[in-house]
Write an enzyme that holds these catalytic residues in place. Structure first.
Site, PDB file in Angstrom:
ATOM      1  N   HIS A  99      10.137   0.462  -7.979  1.00 30.11           N
ATOM      2  CA  HIS A  99       8.989   0.331  -8.362  1.00 30.11           C
ATOM      3  C   HIS A  99       7.972   1.430  -8.665  1.00 30.11           C
ATOM      4  O   HIS A  99       7.148   1.454  -9.308  1.00 30.11           O
ATOM      5  CB  HIS A  99       8.250  -1.144  -8.016  1.00 30.11           C
ATOM      6  N   ASP A 235      15.026  -2.365  -3.853  1.00 34.86           N
ATOM      7  CA  ASP A 235      13.893  -1.778  -4.216  1.00 34.86           C
ATOM      8  C   ASP A 235      13.947  -0.286  -4.162  1.00 34.86           C
ATOM      9  O   ASP A 235      13.047   0.241  -3.571  1.00 34.86           O
ATOM     10  CB  ASP A 235      12.551  -2.420  -3.876  1.00 34.86           C
ATOM     11  N   SER A 666       4.811   2.212  -0.178  1.00 36.78           N
ATOM     12  CA  SER A 666       5.998   1.927  -0.978  1.00 36.78           C
ATOM     13  C   SER A 666       6.936   3.185  -0.883  1.00 36.78           C
ATOM     14  O   SER A 666       6.337   4.392  -1.196  1.00 36.78           O
ATOM     15  CB  SER A 666       5.704   1.522  -2.230  1.00 36.78           C
TER      16      SER A 666
HETATM   17  N1  ARG Z   1       3.984  -5.832  -3.530  1.00 36.94           N
HETATM   18  C1  ARG Z   1       4.707  -4.508  -3.618  1.00 36.94           C
HETATM   19  C2  ARG Z   1       3.529  -3.508  -3.742  1.00 36.94           C
HETATM   20  O1  ARG Z   1       2.507  -4.074  -3.647  1.00 36.94           O
HETATM   21  C3  ARG Z   1       5.692  -4.480  -4.655  1.00 36.94           C
HETATM   22  C4  ARG Z   1       5.160  -4.601  -6.079  1.00 36.94           C
HETATM   23  C5  ARG Z   1       6.215  -4.259  -7.304  1.00 36.94           C
HETATM   24  N2  ARG Z   1       7.126  -5.598  -7.520  1.00 36.94           N
HETATM   25  C6  ARG Z   1       6.545  -6.465  -8.203  1.00 36.94           C
HETATM   26  N3  ARG Z   1       7.257  -7.417  -8.255  1.00 36.94           N
HETATM   27  N4  ARG Z   1       5.517  -6.501  -8.695  1.00 36.94           N
HETATM   28  O2  ARG Z   1       3.657  -2.808  -4.502  1.00 36.94           O
HETATM   29  N1  GLU Z   2       4.347  -2.402  -2.493  1.00 39.70           N
HETATM   30  C1  GLU Z   2       3.230  -1.704  -1.940  1.00 39.70           C
HETATM   31  C2  GLU Z   2       3.075  -0.226  -2.612  1.00 39.70           C
HETATM   32  O1  GLU Z   2       3.619  -0.233  -3.920  1.00 39.70           O
HETATM   33  C3  GLU Z   2       3.433  -1.597  -0.626  1.00 39.70           C
HETATM   34  C4  GLU Z   2       3.507  -2.779   0.049  1.00 39.70           C
HETATM   35  C5  GLU Z   2       1.971  -3.034   0.689  1.00 39.70           C
HETATM   36  O2  GLU Z   2       0.964  -2.971   0.290  1.00 39.70           O
HETATM   37  O3  GLU Z   2       2.167  -3.135   1.874  1.00 39.70           O
HETATM   38  O4  GLU Z   2       2.766   0.748  -2.073  1.00 39.70           O
END
Ligand code: ARG
Ligand code: GLU
Length: 735
Positions: A99, A235, A666
């Site tokens: 991502h 990921d 991330s």
């Molecule tokens: N929650 C994670 C972050 O904050 C992953 C986001 C990307 N994945 C998604 N399904 N949107 O970035």
């Molecule tokens: N998915 C988050 C990012 O893009 C990291 C997950 C979190 O917020 O801990 O940085």
């Protein structure tokens, strides 16, 4: 219980000796460090090393951060300023999340070469793809510059005076600090501007795409699984840093060569077990760990619910279209994911803060703070009214903060209003810089509109207008609503549908073609036509209403809060002398550490800390938007063809630990006790997303993809042996 009343307590002298001993003992043990924290790498040695070793770390703090020889920090980069990546070969190979690399992958994708759907792998360096605008920044050195930055700053200054003194000092520091020509300097405030650190950095701007799995692996489970455990997502994506022939940063050139790092990470194939030490090294974006209880109350009761409600509406509209229309589904996929990412996180945050009684706990902390303040005359003078003032300041700001949440959630969702903002830059350019200014602005604006319209559908936007404007009007105080919008509604019998239909028929801003037509002719006529457009007028009126009724007052009140929070931060450090403090995240390099642990989200439910490919297959739904899988992966699973990456016939996929992470982490490496790479951080568990405000060790866990799943995909699925052969794999077991 070691603290039982001693027999000699009746004897005064002995009593004194006893307490003296106790004090010496406490100071010998050092400050108490909670399980949470995003620590500064240069302070690990003095603050954390002892605890880290007690928790299982086998290396020294100087192996993590060292400015005189290559250390782990030299393998970590800020990836494009929004994520973290790490160097995993001596040829500048970078590992980050799927991502995080998504934009780059998307930019290289087309119908013929659909890298989002099918993945992308380069089997030799010539196939690697350049990405203009993407960069990787190394941290060379971190210095405490608090004394220079706060020179001549005093408590009697207004916020504005303080800021201008600080700015002046930082400017002086920039000229006096030694650095190489290819390096940069960044000065950042910490602990609510009680401390300042300077970073010497090196930024590489030739970063090429090396590999990415198909989205069905790299984003497996999509929005349904996002922020959730158990997780089964691979990921990851891979890039490579290129440098000039001298190994220094250089703009993209075919002549550039793979960057030779000072340090690259070794990769352990051994995995981790419950209780093992792990640490995560990266660039966490923003946390608010030292708020007053009334600020947390405001987030739980007002801010998060308001933002969630608005996004729920927006997501329902977009989802409705995406389900019916294949083209819209592709166009709005990234937008939907990004709107839903924060929307889902906030829900987890409210849940977690409520469940762990965060407000009550913060109030308890405040009560003990006040007790200590009352006991000491010097604290009395400085901090007596602090909590009361903070509470008042949050009460004062609440209506404005609510209006801000409404505006910042609604305005950007209706994209036509943003297009108006783009066109306004032409009007401004003509006014300020004449025709020449207008012409440069026009080229830029058109280029950016071309990009925006690729992911835009005017019917979707009109429906968003209809649905969100209703909230904008009925959800907040009348004075904050644009008068022009009220007129429009009146003219349309107070029907949002009619008002939307009429506006989207009349405006020229709903399609790229009509904007292009609008922009033909001489600059003055074009600008007059822009100013006459109804969507343009509405956008300007909404902005004006917001800025005169909300943002001026909001900024004033925010300055009061900033000043109080700064004093409060210092006060907490003065009052709780036994506690070691870490600064809130601010996108600078940090280390967090914690053990591998299961957790119990609610009564009678316990989550294990490892997931396996069996779980990937359990979730598999052929043809599904979120849970489909490539046939080749299924075949490998059926044959149990996991190579060296499986354990007892099973392929590990993800695991969790008690590392304190946030957005920006991330792509951060998860390292084991020896500093070897064991995984890649990409998410947090649902109940623990409140760790940005209140870390609770019982339910806060970060989610990492196991490095062996990454290697299995690269080696067995993509058969990119060229990539595997670059890596330094270590294992205590024979495989
Ligand atoms: N929650 C994670 C972050 O904050 C992953 C986001 C990307 N994945 C998604 N399904 N949107 O970035
Ligand atoms: N998915 C988050 C990012 O893009 C990291 C997950 C979190 O917020 O801990 O940085």
């Amino acid at each position: 219980m070691w603290f039982t009343k001693p027999k000699f307590a009746a004897n005064d002298l002995n009593m004194k000796k006893y307490f003296l001993l106790l004090i010496i003992l406490i100071s010998f043990l050092g400050k108490t460090i909670a399980e949470e924290g995003m620590w500064l790498p240069q302070l690990l040695q003095s603050l954390n090393e002892k605890q880290m070793k007690k928790m299982g770390m086998k290396i020294n703090a100087s192996d993590i951060y060292n400015i005189s020889k290559g250390s782990l920090k030299d393998a970590i980069v800020s990836f494009g300023g929004f994520c973290t990546a790490e160097v995993i070969s001596d040829q500048g190979l970078l590992l980050t999340n799927h991502h995080c690399g998504f934009d780059a992958i998307q930019n290289h994708s087309s119908i013929q070469n659909n890298y989002i759907r099918d993945g992308f792998w380069s089997y030799n360096k010539d196939q690697e793809l350049r990405n203009d605008g993407l960069f990787a920044t190394f941290i060379i050195r971190i210095d405490d510059v608090t004394a220079s930055v706060l020179k001549d700053v005093n408590a009697r200054m207004s916020e504005k005076e303080r800021q201008s003194a600080v700015d002046k000092n930082i400017a002086a520091l920039r000229t006096s600090t030694k650095k190489e020509t290819y390096q940069d300097l960044i000065v950042r405030p910490f602990f609510e501007s009680n401390k300042y650190y300077l970073f010497v950095t090196e930024t590489y701007r030739d970063v090429r795409l090396v590999g990415a799995p198909p989205s069905s692996i790299g984003n497996y489970g999509k929005d349904t699984d996002n922020w959730m455990w158990p997780r089964h997502t691979g990921d990851f994506s891979m890039f490579r840093i290129y440098a000039g022939k001298d190994n220094k940063p250089a703009a993209y050139s075919p002549e550039n060569v793979p960057y030779k790092p000072k340090r690259s990470l070794s990769i352990s194939l051994d995995g981790v077990k419950e209780g093992d030490f792990t640490m995560v090294f990266g660039f966490p974006g923003r946390t608010n760990e030292y708020l007053h209880s009334s600020a947390i109350e405001q987030i739980v009761n007002m801010s998060d619910p308001a933002k969630i409600a608005i996004r729920t509406k927006a997501l329902n509209v977009i989802d409705g279209f995406m389900r019916r229309d294949e083209e819209i589904k592709i166009q709005y996929a990234a937008k939907y994911a990004s709107i839903s990412n924060a929307w889902k996180k906030w829900q987890g945050e409210v849940l977690g803060l409520t469940k762990t009684n965060a407000v009550a706990k913060r109030k308890e902390m405040e009560a003990s703070f006040e007790k200590i303040v009352l006991q000491k005359p010097e604290f009395n003078i400085a901090y007596m009214n602090l909590l009361k003032d903070l509470k008042q300041a949050y009460t004062d700001i609440e209506p404005y903060a609510y209006a801000r949440d409404y505006y910042t959630e609604i305005f950007p969702r209706i994209e036509i209003l943003g297009f108006a903002g783009q066109l306004n830059s032409l009007v401004n350019a003509l006014e300020k810089n004449g025709e020449a200014g207008y012409n440069t602005a026009k080229d830029k604006t058109l280029a950016s509109l071309e990009e925006l319209f690729k992911e835009y559908n005017t019917t979707v936007d009109q429906k968003l207008f209809e649905s969100l404007m209703e909230m904008y009007v009925s959800g907040q105080k009348d004075v904050n609503v644009s008068p022009l919008l009220k007129d429009m509604l009146k003219q349309n019998g107070n029907s949002y549908a009619n008002a939307a239909a009429s506006l989207y028929t009349k405006t020229k801003l709903g399609s790229l073609a009509s904007i292009k037509t609008l922009l033909t002719g001489n600059a003055k006529d074009v600008c007059d036509a822009i100013k006459a457009d109804p969507a343009f007028q509405l956008s300007m009126d909404m902005q004006k209403t917001y800025s005169s009724n909300v943002s001026i007052k909001l900024n004033e009140l925010q300055a009061v809060i900033n000043q109080l929070q700064r004093t409060y931060m210092q006060a907490q450090m003065d009052v709780f002398t036994q506690k070691a403090f870490y600064p809130d995240a601010n996108s600078t390099l940090r280390v967090t550490y914690g053990n591998v642990k299961p957790y119990q989200p609610r009564d009678a439910v316990k989550f294990d800390f490892y997931s396996y490919m069996d779980g990937v297959m359990e979730k598999y739904k052929p043809g599904d938007y979120e849970f489909d899988l490539p046939q080749k992966l299924i075949d490998l699973y059926k044959k149990k063809d996991f190579g060296r990456y499986g354990v007892n016939g099973r392929q590990p996929v993800c695991f969790i630990a008690a590392n304190h992470t946030t957005g920006g982490n991330s792509g951060s490496p998860a390292l084991d006790a020896n500093g070897n790479l064991i995984g890649l951080n990409f998410d947090r568990v649902w109940e623990g997303t409140m760790s940005d405000i209140n870390y609770d060790p019982t339910i806060c866990r970060n989610i990492m993809v196991d490095i062996r799943y990454v290697l299995f995909i690269v080696d067995k699925y993509a058969e990119a042996k060229n990539i595997i052969s670059e890596l330094k794999l270590v294992s205590k077991k024979t495989r």
